[in-house]
Write a protein that holds these residues in place. Structure first.
Motif, mmCIF file in Angstrom:
data_model
loop_
_atom_site.group_PDB
_atom_site.id
_atom_site.type_symbol
_atom_site.label_atom_id
_atom_site.label_comp_id
_atom_site.label_asym_id
_atom_site.label_seq_id
_atom_site.Cartn_x
_atom_site.Cartn_y
_atom_site.Cartn_z
ATOM 1 N N ARG B 15 0.821 -1.230 0.000
ATOM 2 C CA ARG B 15 0.000 0.000 0.000
ATOM 3 C C ARG B 15 0.840 1.257 0.000
ATOM 4 N NH1 ARG B 15 -4.335 1.699 4.183
ATOM 5 N NH2 ARG B 15 -4.797 3.492 2.892
ATOM 6 N N ALA B 71 -1.918 7.339 6.340
ATOM 7 C CA ALA B 71 -2.585 6.080 6.729
ATOM 8 C C ALA B 71 -1.869 4.889 6.097
ATOM 9 C CB ALA B 71 -4.050 6.127 6.291
ATOM 10 N N ALA B 72 -1.364 5.122 4.877
ATOM 11 C CA ALA B 72 -0.653 4.025 4.189
ATOM 12 C C ALA B 72 0.621 3.676 4.961
ATOM 13 C CB ALA B 72 -0.321 4.442 2.759
ATOM 14 N N ASN B 74 1.099 4.148 8.204
ATOM 15 C CA ASN B 74 0.687 3.449 9.441
ATOM 16 C C ASN B 74 0.311 1.992 9.152
ATOM 17 O OD1 ASN B 74 1.114 5.675 10.975
ATOM 18 N ND2 ASN B 74 -1.012 6.409 10.876
ATOM 19 N N ASP B 75 -0.415 1.795 8.048
ATOM 20 C CA ASP B 75 -0.783 0.429 7.653
ATOM 21 C C ASP B 75 0.458 -0.431 7.446
ATOM 22 O OD1 ASP B 75 -3.419 0.844 7.768
ATOM 23 O OD2 ASP B 75 -3.816 0.639 5.579
ATOM 24 N N ALA B 76 1.421 0.158 6.717
ATOM 25 C CA ALA B 76 2.649 -0.614 6.406
ATOM 26 C C ALA B 76 3.375 -1.008 7.685
ATOM 27 C CB ALA B 76 3.551 0.220 5.499
ATOM 28 N N ALA B 78 2.080 -1.296 10.685
ATOM 29 C CA ALA B 78 1.291 -2.306 11.408
ATOM 30 C C ALA B 78 1.450 -3.692 10.772
ATOM 31 C CB ALA B 78 -0.165 -1.883 11.434
ATOM 32 N N TRP B 79 1.407 -3.753 9.448
ATOM 33 C CA TRP B 79 1.562 -5.021 8.740
ATOM 34 C C TRP B 79 2.933 -5.640 9.004
ATOM 35 C CZ3 TRP B 79 -1.305 -8.204 5.534
ATOM 36 C CH2 TRP B 79 -2.601 -7.794 5.248
#
Lengths: 128, 581
Positions: B15, B71-72, B74-76, B78-79
């Motif tokens: 992402r 957000a991308a 943060n997503d990365a 977290a993943w």
């Protein structure tokens, strides 16, 4: 010079010993031998006189050698008659000195062949 | 970085990588090679941004040249955190599994080598594991019955000691599983298939999986202890019943046990030592010559570590009269000592009395024999001397035989009476200073003719200088006896040796022969009266010679003795008190 020994009185309660001694003294010593089978008999024979020397066994029933000797010494007739004791218990006299009125003590068993010459020697050495 | 993880991280970064201003991504952790993802070419105005990925210890780096969707990012992050956390779990699990397997293997090998049986139960009281020893103890089929799955309400063949069969809920493993109870050293009685009784000592402990139970077979130990206890009882009864006193001394020499018979002698009471060991109270002990004794047998045994037997001790009893005791002591391996003591005063005096009566009898008999011997020997001597006329030649030999026998009998009688006199001390001794060399010289001279005739050489092997105060005739008598025995027992060509040595305050003269030696059975009686190793006719003595020697030597302040020689022959020795130089 002393006169030679001629008569011997042998006193013993054992007849066999009397026979042996008598044969030894008569045939080998040529003495005149008189026999008595106890103290009483000896004193009776001595009373008759003519005895030069007494060969006296110590251990005898009734009257023994010492009593016989004592009786002889208290009688003036036999007070000086020489006495030779014969005993199987010779050590009794080895510990103590022999009684002064005795010429010698001969131990049993003795050699009968030399008995006569021993008695002669004792007789010669005895005081008059 | 592991390719699988790299792939999963790439996926996690997708992402972010599609953001138009992002040119490069990097995941980096510690020393591991970083994962670099080039998304598009960088520009001169590009910036570098770094974020920690949770608690994984890794960082995410982003190269960008303008704004992008936060957000991308943060997503990365977290993943990536999820991916890295997941891989950490896998690794830990694998290592934990390895470790568990290693521990299990170790535990298994320990279990296999144990002599105790080990049973492992699960929470349903099913037997899930056991070791070889358990199988050996019970057998496979019986082990099956020890599971609840099999359903019996009792454990077959197992009993409470002295009681009935064990209920399942009494089975230690059951109690550990169900009640979470620790069972410690419980004794159970087990009957094997062959009917033999075994004693089992059982422990059980609750564990997470269920319970562990260990079982030791104590039968041999139990039996040994029972036998030992029985033996102790028998011994106590036996020792208590003995007339002989028996005592056990501890390593410090204190009385630890004693029987009634030993109480009086040792001066301590049974009931006292049972509370606490006590020292024995023995005073004024003396030896047979009434000399004080410095060391008692139990002390000697303790000091030397060797048994001491047959020691005679005299001790006064409470009333002050002297009693005689025969004592022995044996050291035990643990440093304690068992000692025994027997009062033999009455035996000793009875023996002395009987000895005296015997002597008196022999003496009387000898005296009584002298009179008939006088007639017998006398008559024979007269016969031989011809006093009764010539003896016919046919009878002469017989007379000689009689005469010889009579002479021997006379010697015997005289020897008996001599011995009696010497022992009684009624033999006069003529003591004077004599050189030992002279005594030996005269002794050799005295047997020279006889030894020469037998072809035996008698030699003095040394030149002694010692001087002794003694009775030369008596010494001559003793040595003549030794030498004539030695010569008689030698073969032609043999030597008989005289030697001297110092023996403390005494001089020791030894006569050594090389004959056949003294038979072992006869050695202890050598110097006793009428002792003869061989038939009398063979040597002609009455067996009194050596006992006369002994009595004479004692009278002279010395002693005689015998020593067997290992090769052949014997040594007879005489000791005499040496004169100070």
């Amino acid at each position: 010079m002393k006169r030679p020994l001629r008569t011997v009185l042998c006193v013993d309660d054992d007849a066999d010993i009397l026979a042996v001694v008598s044969l030894a003294l008569k045939s080998l010593g040529g003495f005149e031998v008189h026999l008595a089978n106890g103290g009483q008999g000896a004193l009776a024979r001595l009373a008759k006189g003519g005895i030069d020397l007494v060969l006296l066994d110590v251990m005898m029933p009734e009257m023994d050698g010492h009593e016989t000797l004592e009786a002889m010494r208290s009688n003036p007739a036999t007070v000086d008659t020489p006495v030779v004791l014969m005993t199987a218990r010779v050590q009794l006299y080895q510990a103590a000195t022999p009684p002064p009125t005795v010429l010698a003590v001969i131990a049993k068993p003795f050699d009968p062949v030399s008995l006569s010459s021993r008695l002669v020697a004792l007789w010669e050495s005895a005081p008059q | 970085m592991n390719p699988e993880i790299a792939l999963r991280l790439e996926r996690a970064l997708r992402r972010l990588s599609v953001q138009p201003n992002v040119s490069k991504l990097r995941v980096h952790r510690g020393d591991e090679p970083p994962l670099n993802l080039d998304v598009r070419p960088a520009r001169p105005e590009s910036n570098w941004l770094e974020r920690d990925i949770g608690r994984s210890g890794a960082t995410l780096g982003v190269e960008h040249h303008g704004a992008f969707d936060p957000a991308a990012l943060n997503d990365a992050v977290a993943w990536c955190e999820d991916v890295l956390a997941a891989t950490a779990d896998v690794r830990e699990l694998a290592s934990a599994r390895d470790q568990a397997a290693r521990q299990e293997a170790l535990l298994r090998s320990v279990l296999m080598t144990l002599t105790d049986g080990v049973l492992l139960y699960d929470r349903d009281m099913e037997l899930i594991e056991c070791n070889e020893s358990a199988v050996r103890m019970f057998g496979a089929s019986r082990l099956d019955q020890m599971s609840l799955r099999e359903g019996p309400d009792r454990i077959e063949h197992v009993f409470r000691p002295g009681g009935g069969p064990l209920k399942f809920e009494e089975w230690p493993a059951y109690r550990a599983v169900k009640n979470r109870e620790w069972v410690n050293r419980e004794l159970l009685d087990y009957r094997r298939a062959d009917g033999q009784q075994r004693w089992l000592l059982v422990n059980a402990a609750p564990v997470a999986a269920g319970a562990v139970m260990s079982i030791a077979d104590l039968t041999d130990f139990h039996e040994a202890r029972a036998i030992a206890e029985e033996n102790v009882q028998v011994w106590q009864a036996l020792v208590g019943a003995l007339h002989e006193g028996v005592a056990l001394f501890d390593v410090h020499g204190r009385v630890e046990e004693l029987n009634a018979a030993a109480e009086q002698v040792l001066g301590v009471r049974q009931m006292d030592v049972r509370e606490e060991p006590r020292m024995a109270v023995v005073t004024g002990a003396v030896d047979e010559q009434l000399r004080p004794v410095s060391e008692l047998p139990y002390q000697t045994a303790k000091r030397t570590g060797r048994p001491v037997t047959g020691v005679v001790l005299g001790m006064k009893n409470r009333r002050g009269s002297l009693r005689w005791y025969l004592t022995s002591a044996v050291p035990l391996r643990d440093g304690r000592v068992v000692a025994s003591i027997m009062d033999f005063t009455s035996v000793k005096s009875a023996a002395a009395e009987s000895e005296q009566r015997k002597d008196e009898f022999i003496s009387t008999l000898s005296h009584e024999m002298r009179t008939p011997l006088t007639s017998l020997a006398g008559a024979l001597a007269l016969l031989e001397a011809g006093a009764a006329g010539a003896v016919p030649p046919s009878a002469a030999n017989l007379v000689q035989i009689c005469s010889r026998s009579a002479a021997r009998l006379t010697r015997l009688v005289n020897d008996v009476l001599d011995l009696e006199k010497i022992v009684a001390g009624s033999v006069p001794l003529t003591l004077a200073q004599h050189r030992v060399s002279d005594l030996i010289h005269h002794a050799v001279e005295a047997v020279a003719a006889a030894s020469r005739q037998l072809g035996v050489e008698v030699v003095s092997v040394d030149r002694p200088v010692a001087v002794v105060a003694t009775d030369a005739d008596r010494v001559a008598q003793i040595l003549a006896n030794f030498l004539s025995n030695a010569v008689q027992h030698s073969s032609p060509g043999d030597r008989v040796e005289l030697s001297t040595s110092e023996a403390g305050t005494h001089v020791r003269i030894a006569v050594r022969d090389y004959g056949p030696g003294v038979p072992a059975a006869f050695r202890s009686r050598l110097f006793t009266r009428f002792a003869q190793a061989e038939p009398q006719a063979a040597r002609g003595g009455a067996g009194l010679g050596l006992s006369i020697c002994k009595a004479l030597a004692r009278a002279l302040g010395g002693d005689v003795g015998f020593a067997a020689q290992p090769d052949r022959g014997s040594v007879f020795w005489l000791t005499l008190p040496a004169s100070p130089p």
